[in-house]
Scaffold this motif. Sequence first.
Motif, PDB file in Angstrom:
ATOM      1  N   ILE B  23       0.831  -1.200   0.000  1.00 30.62           N
ATOM      2  CA  ILE B  23       0.000   0.000   0.000  1.00 30.62           C
ATOM      3  C   ILE B  23       0.868   1.253   0.000  1.00 30.62           C
ATOM      4  CG2 ILE B  23      -1.660   1.299   1.400  1.00 30.62           C
ATOM      5  CD1 ILE B  23      -2.758  -1.540   2.210  1.00 30.62           C
ATOM      6  N   TRP B  24       1.992   1.185   0.752  1.00 35.64           N
ATOM      7  CA  TRP B  24       2.885   2.326   0.846  1.00 35.64           C
ATOM      8  C   TRP B  24       3.574   2.623  -0.481  1.00 35.64           C
ATOM      9  CZ3 TRP B  24       8.294   1.581   0.445  1.00 35.64           C
ATOM     10  CH2 TRP B  24       9.052   2.742   0.623  1.00 35.64           C
ATOM     11  N   SER B  25       3.810   1.587  -1.285  1.00 39.89           N
ATOM     12  CA  SER B  25       4.649   1.780  -2.473  1.00 39.89           C
ATOM     13  C   SER B  25       3.864   1.760  -3.779  1.00 39.89           C
ATOM     14  CB  SER B  25       5.726   0.697  -2.509  1.00 39.89           C
ATOM     15  OG  SER B  25       5.116  -0.567  -2.606  1.00 39.89           O
ATOM     16  N   ARG B  26       2.599   2.192  -3.741  1.00 38.39           N
ATOM     17  CA  ARG B  26       1.846   2.251  -4.994  1.00 38.39           C
ATOM     18  C   ARG B  26       2.551   3.153  -5.998  1.00 38.39           C
ATOM     19  NH1 ARG B  26      -3.485   4.349  -2.813  1.00 38.39           N
ATOM     20  NH2 ARG B  26      -1.945   4.966  -1.281  1.00 38.39           N
ATOM     21  N   VAL B  27       2.487   2.807  -7.284  1.00 36.51           N
ATOM     22  CA  VAL B  27       3.226   3.591  -8.266  1.00 36.51           C
ATOM     23  C   VAL B  27       2.291   4.264  -9.257  1.00 36.51           C
ATOM     24  CG1 VAL B  27       5.243   2.129  -8.127  1.00 36.51           C
ATOM     25  CG2 VAL B  27       3.504   1.625  -9.833  1.00 36.51           C
ATOM     26  N   ALA B  28       2.813   5.322  -9.919  1.00 34.30           N
ATOM     27  CA  ALA B  28       1.995   6.084 -10.847  1.00 34.30           C
ATOM     28  C   ALA B  28       2.601   6.169 -12.243  1.00 34.30           C
ATOM     29  CB  ALA B  28       1.779   7.498 -10.294  1.00 34.30           C
ATOM     30  N   SER B  29       3.828   5.643 -12.459  1.00 30.62           N
ATOM     31  CA  SER B  29       4.418   5.720 -13.795  1.00 30.62           C
ATOM     32  C   SER B  29       5.012   4.378 -14.185  1.00 30.62           C
ATOM     33  CB  SER B  29       5.513   6.783 -13.835  1.00 30.62           C
ATOM     34  OG  SER B  29       6.672   6.286 -13.188  1.00 30.62           O
ATOM     35  N   THR B  30       5.242   4.191 -15.500  1.00 37.96           N
ATOM     36  CA  THR B  30       5.814   2.920 -15.945  1.00 37.96           C
ATOM     37  C   THR B  30       7.257   2.776 -15.465  1.00 37.96           C
ATOM     38  OG1 THR B  30       6.378   3.958 -18.036  1.00 37.96           O
ATOM     39  CG2 THR B  30       4.394   2.594 -17.995  1.00 37.96           C
ATOM     40  N   SER B  31       7.990   3.899 -15.398  1.00 38.98           N
ATOM     41  CA  SER B  31       9.375   3.817 -14.933  1.00 38.98           C
ATOM     42  C   SER B  31       9.436   3.241 -13.522  1.00 38.98           C
ATOM     43  CB  SER B  31      10.014   5.203 -14.967  1.00 38.98           C
ATOM     44  OG  SER B  31      11.224   5.191 -14.275  1.00 38.98           O
ATOM     45  N   GLU B  32       8.486   3.678 -12.663  1.00 41.99           N
ATOM     46  CA  GLU B  32       8.426   3.123 -11.313  1.00 41.99           C
ATOM     47  C   GLU B  32       7.959   1.674 -11.334  1.00 41.99           C
ATOM     48  OE1 GLU B  32       7.520   6.302  -7.926  1.00 41.99           O
ATOM     49  OE2 GLU B  32       5.917   6.152  -9.404  1.00 41.99           O
ATOM     50  N   PHE B  33       6.989   1.402 -12.218  1.00 40.82           N
ATOM     51  CA  PHE B  33       6.434   0.045 -12.271  1.00 40.82           C
ATOM     52  C   PHE B  33       7.477  -0.954 -12.757  1.00 40.82           C
ATOM     53  CE2 PHE B  33       4.023  -3.567 -13.802  1.00 40.82           C
ATOM     54  CZ  PHE B  33       2.985  -3.687 -12.878  1.00 40.82           C
ATOM     55  N   TYR B  34       8.263  -0.564 -13.786  1.00 45.14           N
ATOM     56  CA  TYR B  34       9.211  -1.509 -14.376  1.00 45.14           C
ATOM     57  C   TYR B  34      10.520  -1.600 -13.598  1.00 45.14           C
ATOM     58  CZ  TYR B  34       6.282  -1.441 -18.603  1.00 45.14           C
ATOM     59  OH  TYR B  34       5.253  -1.546 -19.499  1.00 45.14           O
ATOM     60  N   VAL B  35      11.074  -0.461 -13.184  1.00 45.33           N
ATOM     61  CA  VAL B  35      12.413  -0.480 -12.589  1.00 45.33           C
ATOM     62  C   VAL B  35      12.503   0.340 -11.297  1.00 45.33           C
ATOM     63  CG1 VAL B  35      13.649  -0.993 -14.732  1.00 45.33           C
ATOM     64  CG2 VAL B  35      13.186   1.388 -14.133  1.00 45.33           C
ATOM     65  N   ALA B  36      11.378   0.532 -10.603  1.00 42.12           N
ATOM     66  CA  ALA B  36      11.343   1.273  -9.343  1.00 42.12           C
ATOM     67  C   ALA B  36      11.969   2.661  -9.487  1.00 42.12           C
ATOM     68  CB  ALA B  36      12.036   0.484  -8.227  1.00 42.12           C
ATOM     69  N   GLY B  37      11.838   3.272 -10.691  1.00 43.86           N
ATOM     70  CA  GLY B  37      12.367   4.607 -10.924  1.00 43.86           C
ATOM     71  C   GLY B  37      13.877   4.663 -11.010  1.00 43.86           C
ATOM     72  N   LEU B 262      18.882 -15.309 -16.480  1.00 39.91           N
ATOM     73  CA  LEU B 262      17.482 -15.263 -16.053  1.00 39.91           C
ATOM     74  C   LEU B 262      16.982 -13.822 -16.030  1.00 39.91           C
ATOM     75  CD1 LEU B 262      17.275 -17.850 -13.145  1.00 39.91           C
ATOM     76  CD2 LEU B 262      16.319 -18.061 -15.426  1.00 39.91           C
ATOM     77  N   PRO B 263      15.939 -13.530 -16.813  1.00 35.58           N
ATOM     78  CA  PRO B 263      15.477 -12.146 -16.932  1.00 35.58           C
ATOM     79  C   PRO B 263      15.097 -11.511 -15.597  1.00 35.58           C
ATOM     80  CG  PRO B 263      14.362 -13.552 -18.522  1.00 35.58           C
ATOM     81  CD  PRO B 263      15.149 -14.449 -17.630  1.00 35.58           C
ATOM     82  N   HIS B 264      14.476 -12.289 -14.692  1.00 37.34           N
ATOM     83  CA  HIS B 264      14.018 -11.641 -13.457  1.00 37.34           C
ATOM     84  C   HIS B 264      15.192 -11.254 -12.567  1.00 37.34           C
ATOM     85  CE1 HIS B 264      14.373 -15.753 -11.891  1.00 37.34           C
ATOM     86  NE2 HIS B 264      14.267 -15.273 -10.674  1.00 37.34           N
ATOM     87  N   VAL B 265      16.347 -11.908 -12.742  1.00 40.11           N
ATOM     88  CA  VAL B 265      17.531 -11.505 -11.990  1.00 40.11           C
ATOM     89  C   VAL B 265      18.191 -10.311 -12.669  1.00 40.11           C
ATOM     90  CG1 VAL B 265      19.777 -12.242 -11.146  1.00 40.11           C
ATOM     91  CG2 VAL B 265      17.877 -13.852 -11.162  1.00 40.11           C
ATOM     92  N   ILE B 266      18.313 -10.363 -13.993  1.00 38.59           N
ATOM     93  CA  ILE B 266      18.965  -9.269 -14.730  1.00 38.59           C
ATOM     94  C   ILE B 266      18.268  -7.932 -14.474  1.00 38.59           C
ATOM     95  CG2 ILE B 266      19.491  -8.381 -17.025  1.00 38.59           C
ATOM     96  CD1 ILE B 266      19.844 -11.247 -17.979  1.00 38.59           C
ATOM     97  N   VAL B 267      16.925  -7.914 -14.543  1.00 40.09           N
ATOM     98  CA  VAL B 267      16.237  -6.617 -14.423  1.00 40.09           C
ATOM     99  C   VAL B 267      16.434  -5.971 -13.058  1.00 40.09           C
ATOM    100  CG1 VAL B 267      14.450  -7.029 -16.128  1.00 40.09           C
ATOM    101  CG2 VAL B 267      14.015  -7.607 -13.749  1.00 40.09           C
ATOM    102  N   ARG B 268      16.785  -6.768 -12.042  1.00 41.92           N
ATOM    103  CA  ARG B 268      17.024  -6.160 -10.731  1.00 41.92           C
ATOM    104  C   ARG B 268      18.144  -5.120 -10.819  1.00 41.92           C
ATOM    105  NH1 ARG B 268      13.673  -6.197  -7.280  1.00 41.92           N
ATOM    106  NH2 ARG B 268      14.996  -4.423  -6.963  1.00 41.92           N
ATOM    107  N   PHE B 269      19.086  -5.329 -11.743  1.00 39.94           N
ATOM    108  CA  PHE B 269      20.211  -4.398 -11.854  1.00 39.94           C
ATOM    109  C   PHE B 269      19.872  -3.180 -12.699  1.00 39.94           C
ATOM    110  CE2 PHE B 269      21.788  -8.455 -10.582  1.00 39.94           C
ATOM    111  CZ  PHE B 269      22.550  -8.101  -9.491  1.00 39.94           C
ATOM    112  N   PHE B 270      18.648  -3.136 -13.247  1.00 38.22           N
ATOM    113  CA  PHE B 270      18.165  -1.936 -13.928  1.00 38.22           C
ATOM    114  C   PHE B 270      17.652  -0.920 -12.905  1.00 38.22           C
ATOM    115  CE2 PHE B 270      16.933  -3.906 -18.325  1.00 38.22           C
ATOM    116  CZ  PHE B 270      18.103  -4.633 -18.327  1.00 38.22           C
ATOM    117  N   THR B 271      17.513  -1.356 -11.648  1.00 32.94           N
ATOM    118  CA  THR B 271      16.856  -0.485 -10.664  1.00 32.94           C
ATOM    119  C   THR B 271      17.837   0.351  -9.851  1.00 32.94           C
ATOM    120  OG1 THR B 271      16.909  -2.097  -8.870  1.00 32.94           O
ATOM    121  CG2 THR B 271      15.032  -2.217 -10.368  1.00 32.94           C
TER     122      THR B 271
END
Lengths: 107, 591
Positions: B23-37, B262-271
């Motif tokens: 609830i605290w971390s609701r997002v409003a943009s795709t940048s936040e949704f995809y890579v936590a800004g 593994l894509p889900h591991v790689i994308v963590r480093f986009f954040t």
Amino acid sequence: MAHNEHINDDLSASEHANAYWRANIRLLIKLLLVWFTVSFLAGIVFVDTLNAYEVFGFKLGFWFAQQGSIYVFVALIFVYAAKMKKLDAAYGAHTSDSPNHPPSDDG
Amino acid sequence: MDATTLTYIFVGLSFTLYIGIAIWSRVASTSEFYVAGGGVHPVLNGMATAADWMSAASFISMAGLIAFLGYDGSVYLMGWTGGYVLLALLLAPYLRKFGKFTVPDFIGDRYYSDAARLVAVMCLIFISFTYVAGQMRGVGIVFSRFLEVDIDMGVLIGMGIVFMYAVLGGMKGITYTQVAQYCVLIFAYTVPAIFISMLITGNPVPQFGLGAELSDGSGLTVLQKLDRTLTDLGFSAYTEGTKSNIDIFAITLALMVGTAGLPHVIVRFFTVPNVADARRSAGWALVFIAILYTTAPAVGAFARINFIDTVNETSYKDTPDWFKNWENLGLIGWSDKNGDGKIQYRAGAPFAGKPAFDGDERTRIGARKLTNDNTLSANEVYVDRDIMVLANPEIAGLPGWVIALVAAGSLAAALSTAAGLLLVISSAISHDVVKKTINPNISDRQELRYARIAAACAIGVAGYLGINPPGFVAQVVAFAFGLAAASLFPAILMGIFSLSMNKEGAIAGMLSGLLFTGTYIVYFKFVAPDMNSANNWLIGISPEGIGAIGMLVNFTVAYCVMRLTAPVPSDVQSLIQNIRTPSRAGIAQDH
């Protein structure tokens, strides 16, 4: 961009970038050799030979396979991060100036 | 309070925490949704990566696998950690410099082709769904054992929780929940390990306890005792293993390369904020992972000793409660072949297949009646490897709160990985398929809505796979690695380190790697499972290790096709030069 003043013309810019890249590759090869040695060599190929030695209650080859290689992996990444930081500084590639993600509409 | 009540409290508290973060971390943009800004601190990202990475398979199954495989289990330990060296040195910094949202994004831009992008999306969805099925199953098993609800109901509850924070908070919600989940899971893993290490060796550090002398006064070390007991019972020695060297080599390589791909591991480093942070963060991720991975072999060895001590040559009526509880769930089965009323634990399968019970029928001394055909081996007991970590605290007689902690920890491990996987699936669909391929004109808000819808659908599919599982937890996960090793890893690696790899080469490489590996696995696992033995395998490599060969197939095909087709355009060459240099970030930005 802010750091273009390091570079006077295209030729020296690309030489500069090439030298940086070659230094990076040399570092990668060294570290990957260690990575290969502790896991594939010590933990697998020469495991029986090393198992003749005992260290802290472990057969040495078995220790590399289930403990030692992991400790070395951790060290390798931090060595890489530290050496690259130096390399970045030496070549004026200040990583902290990298931008954040582009705005979400790709603009 | 009994263990079940405590489990309800621990699991309830941890779930409340996750929902609070959602609830605290609701997002409003795709940048936040995809890579936590792109603003996650590297140490926190390391923690989130560790939770993202350590799945139900790592938490629940791995120590059990090692307990039963001994030295052969090393493939998981080296394979699932060594991959981070490849990720940190060869992929993460450059992909972070590239600075976009998804793995197919990189492949599509680098190979200047929507076809390449879609092939990458296909690989990603295939890999991630194979992997997520195992997680949901893990959630179901934990719920059914510790909270006494139906496995299917457990899967549904898990889906509900993931839905809350993945759909509302996207990558931002997932990141901070994963940080919390890491803390829960690592505490839950190490506390019982320390207790058991103290009990068995008197040394509180499990990593040292594994090499220490037993405190039973026998003068043997843990590993000597295991080697001796197991060879006496007809097994091979714990520290030697049975697999061939070449198979161990191939499996380890396939798991390492697969991990890095593994894509889900790689994308963590986009954040993380920048390239240097991506390198550092990979180091922290491996520190947090190594805490569990160096503890696991100790947990496995202790569990095997404890299991043999408590079960072998014990009368059924004297077995502890945990034995009967797991028997009730069908994960333990006992067939009293010699009719002495005692359990004989020996090498070999006790009977054909998994335990099949004759309804609720019991034998004269109370054991569940089996309908399986007995084998000729002297072994009488079937034990599912997945129960070792979950049963360990009970086997060692630890207090109820430790058992409750393990339940909460295994749920944290399964849910955190499931959420990470579901996020990469949904962002590949909303970003790479909808925004980049079908309709580039949609607004950020519309793309975000698609991302949320895709996440919700992906959760539904994952839940279905959890309720109708394709195999047991660890085995399903092993597929994903072979496929990642043979498809995505080589394409990304060549995209960074080769200036001349073109789109034709990359696409042909990915498809041939995927096809080769997929065919080999499906053939030996599903089409002709009776052929699945070393003399039928390609140069002695099992389906688990074939991804290593699939990777070589990918490289070879890609290189040959590249030589025959058009060279890489010059603007793509400058893109590659750009991602190789940390600071001069012009191109990706100013296009």
